[in-house]
Design a protein around this motif. Structure first.
Motif, short mmCIF file in Angstrom:
data_model
loop_
_atom_site.label_atom_id
_atom_site.label_comp_id
_atom_site.label_asym_id
_atom_site.label_seq_id
_atom_site.Cartn_x
_atom_site.Cartn_y
_atom_site.Cartn_z
N SER A 103 0.94 -0.73 -0.17
CA SER A 103 0.14 -0.17 -0.26
C SER A 103 1.18 1.21 -0.34
CB SER A 103 -0.73 -0.23 1.23
OG SER A 103 -1.89 1.07 1.55
N PRO A 104 0.38 2.48 -0.78
CA PRO A 104 1.56 3.71 -0.63
C PRO A 104 1.31 4.42 0.79
CG PRO A 104 -0.20 3.77 -2.43
CD PRO A 104 -0.74 2.28 -2.01
N ILE A 105 0.02 3.42 1.49
CA ILE A 105 0.51 4.70 3.24
C ILE A 105 1.78 4.14 3.29
CG2 ILE A 105 -0.71 4.09 4.92
CD1 ILE A 105 -4.00 3.87 3.47
N VAL A 106 2.16 2.96 2.93
CA VAL A 106 3.11 2.22 3.89
C VAL A 106 4.74 3.59 3.62
CG1 VAL A 106 5.01 0.84 4.59
CG2 VAL A 106 2.68 0.14 3.81
N GLY A 107 4.87 3.96 2.50
CA GLY A 107 5.62 4.87 1.65
C GLY A 107 5.45 6.06 2.38
N TYR A 108 4.46 6.88 2.45
CA TYR A 108 3.81 7.80 3.11
C TYR A 108 4.51 7.99 4.79
CZ TYR A 108 0.09 7.80 -0.59
OH TYR A 108 0.05 7.44 -1.49
N LEU A 109 3.71 6.60 5.83
CA LEU A 109 5.02 6.28 7.23
C LEU A 109 6.08 6.20 6.91
CD1 LEU A 109 1.81 3.84 7.91
CD2 LEU A 109 2.22 6.08 9.28
N ALA A 110 6.69 5.62 6.16
CA ALA A 110 8.08 5.61 6.01
C ALA A 110 8.48 7.07 6.19
CB ALA A 110 8.29 4.62 5.18
N ALA A 111 8.21 8.06 5.17
CA ALA A 111 8.32 9.71 4.92
C ALA A 111 8.20 10.15 6.05
CB ALA A 111 7.86 10.26 3.81
N GLY A 112 7.35 10.15 6.86
CA GLY A 112 7.00 10.55 8.02
C GLY A 112 8.32 10.22 9.05
N MET A 113 9.13 9.09 8.79
CA MET A 113 10.06 8.84 9.83
C MET A 113 11.41 9.60 9.24
SD MET A 113 8.71 4.70 10.43
CE MET A 113 10.26 4.51 11.97
N ALA A 114 11.66 9.04 7.49
CA ALA A 114 12.69 9.89 7.18
C ALA A 114 13.43 11.34 7.50
CB ALA A 114 12.19 9.53 6.50
N ILE A 115 12.18 12.74 8.03
CA ILE A 115 12.40 13.64 7.66
C ILE A 115 11.60 14.10 8.99
CG2 ILE A 115 11.83 13.87 5.94
CD1 ILE A 115 9.04 15.07 6.16
N GLY A 116 11.62 12.83 10.20
CA GLY A 116 11.16 12.93 11.84
C GLY A 116 12.25 13.48 12.63
#
Length: 541
Positions: free
Chosen positions: A31-44
């Motif tokens: 699911s693209p949602i997995v990518g969106y969550l990973a993006a948040g962790m990357a810029i967190g």
């Protein structure tokens, strides 16, 4: 210079990272949602490199929640909300009670105080608006009976959270007594009631009138601005004046705006922004999570996820089954609720502010949220496959093999009357409806009926769309009717497609999507009156 523009940099970094990682997730068949969550962790703040502003990201995500619930309100009516109250009200309360008890037990086991454990359990009991709506929309289940039950369930949870957010500060205060608590609850009840009354009595007149005036200017830009201003303005105003949640305020604003002739246009204009801000919601969730919790507290996190996903799924499934709904519908409702989100974060923030929750409790809630959100698309895919497999099992033996027949989509007041009239004339009819009780009754009477959502190709093919001469779309909501008209026209270009409308604007909208003719009730009544009035005097007696 960029440090002076945290809003701009957070949006740019969030959307950019979400696009790249969402695309990678899609390529990996996730699911693209997995990518969106990973993006948040990357810029967190817990990972090296660029760090976005978590507070700004959360405020942006609130806009996503507002716009999503506003969009749902545009599809929903008070009648539909009341229709699911018998399952949504007891179901939501039972699920919240049992899930809260399970979470409280886990908190006590981890050595926390009773207050901390109770708040932790409550945070695990309430589902995410964004996750649920995205899951239902992606699988075209938002406008089914299962979707309506899930949304009604969510509204009950929302109201319960409004009450919880009032109780927590009162309980956290020293020397609180039953009198103070009763007083606060009474005030909250009056505020919510006043808001609903204001929206029903005043909003139903003012909001559609205002939107019509803006549309008369001919400016698309102003119309879109008016829609956004109404959706976000009512949500924020409701929170400020009545202490109602943003989501609840936006939902009621959408339901009121549904009364307008311009509701279809409003839904279409707000769709791109709804999608963009929904992405920012998932990014903001990822930014809040400290990856260290996955290593330092794996067993506690596993237990938390089991309560959120396994416990809530099982409770919702059992409740819906006990209330005599089908297995497939129970699976969809249960899967849509087996996660947590924005209200859980608000409870954690409040618990930390009043020094009720220990730090590791907040970390477990946030990590549990991200894991449940990652799991949810897979759980939902499995549940919706089971839903459709059961639906296909019902449909396959009844798949219509004749030709030259009429397909009637929707078996409400209009659809049932149309079908009855055609049956009386021995015209072959296949009815498509997503209400299993109606379909069962028709089948018991020997009629051809397909259980499912008319917007789905598989359902229309089961109804014999390839050989049908006419499709009658009798769904009352123009937005849903438009989706069915568009799909039917694509599958059967040569068929005559008749649709029902309520207002002049529905004629243009449905005709543009492929309807051969749109019948509006007031027009047809007026034509019949003219015909009767034009007859000779004796002929009318």
């Amino acid at each position: 210079m960029l440090h002076h523009a945290p809003l701009l940099t957070t949006i740019a970094a969030g959307l950019g990272a979400a696009f790249i990682l969402g695309l990678i997730a899609q390529k990996l068949r996730l699911s693209p949602i997995v990518g969106y969550l990973a993006a948040g962790m990357a810029i967190g703040p817990f990972t090296p490199g660029f760090v976005g502003d978590p507070e700004i990201a959360m405020q942006l995500s609130e806009i996503g929640v507002i716009l999503l619930m506003f969009g749902v309100g545009l599809h929903f009516s008070f009648k539909e909300l009341l229709a699911v109250r018998k399952v949504a009200l007891p179901g939501a309360l039972i699920q919240m009670l049992v899930a809260s008890a399970a979470g409280t037990g886990l908190g006590l086991f981890l050595g926390w105080s009773l207050g901390a454990a109770l708040l932790f359990g409550l945070a695990l009991s309430v589902a995410s608006t964004v996750v649920m709506l995205r899951a239902l929309e992606d699988r075209q289940l938002l406008d089914t009976r299962a979707g309506h039950i899930a949304i009604g369930w969510l509204i009950v949870e929302d109201l319960a959270m409004v009450i919880a957010l009032v109780i927590i500060p009162v309980v956290a205060a020293d020397a609180v007594g039953p009198l103070e608590l009763t007083k606060e609850l009474a005030i909250t009840g009056l505020k919510v009631g006043a808001f609903v009354a204001l929206m029903v009595v005043v909003g139903r007149r003012v909001i559609p009138w205002l939107l019509a005036k803006v549309a008369d200017t001919g400016s698309r830009e102003l119309f879109t601005l008016a829609v956004l201003a109404l959706g976000i303005g009512v949500a924020v105003g409701a929170a400020w004046m009545f202490d109602v949640s943003f989501a609840l305020g936006a939902f009621f604003a959408g339901m009121i705006l549904r009364e307008s002739e311009l509701s279809q246009r409003a839904a279409e204009d707000s769709l791109p922004l709804r999608d963009a801000f929904a992405v920012l919601f998932f990014v903001s969730v990822g930014m809040l999570v400290d990856p260290a919790v996955f290593i330092e507290q794996p067993l506690a996190l596993l237990a938390t996820v089991l309560v959120i996903v396994g416990g809530k799924f099982a409770i919702a499934y059992l409740v819906v089954r006990v209330l005599k709904y089908s297995r497939r519908m129970s699976l969809v409702v249960a899967a849509s609720l087996a996660q947590i989100g924005e209200f859980s974060f608000i409870l954690v923030t409040l618990g930390t502010e009043y020094e009720i929750l220990p730090g590791d409790a907040g970390d477990l809630v946030l990590a549990g949220a991200i894991v449940s959100i990652v799991i949810n698309p897979f759980l939902f895919a499995w549940a919706s496959r089971a839903y459709r497999a059961s639906e296909a099992d019902d449909a396959a033996p009844r798949e219509y093999e004749g030709r030259g027949h009429v397909i009637v989509v929707g078996f409400g007041r209009v659809g049932s009357r149309v079908a009855a009239g055609l049956w009386e004339r021995d015209i072959p009819v296949v009815v498509v409806d997503d209400n299993e009780n109606r379909v069962k009754v028709m089948r018991d009477e020997g009629r051809e009926a397909i259980l499912g959502n008319g917007v789905r190709s598989k359902v229309l093919h089961a109804a014999g769309i390839d050989e049908a001469r006419m499709v009658v779309v009798a769904i009352p909501d123009p937005l849903n009717a438009g989706a069915v008209v568009s799909k039917a026209r694509a599958l059967r270009p040569e068929a005559v497609i008749l649709a029902r409308g309520h207002r002049d604007v529905d004629i243009a909208y449905l005709t543009e999507l492929g309807a051969s003719q749109v019948l509006v009730g007031v027009h047809e009544v007026a034509d019949l009156i003219v015909q009767q009035a034009a007859l000779p005097h004796d002929a009318t007696h």
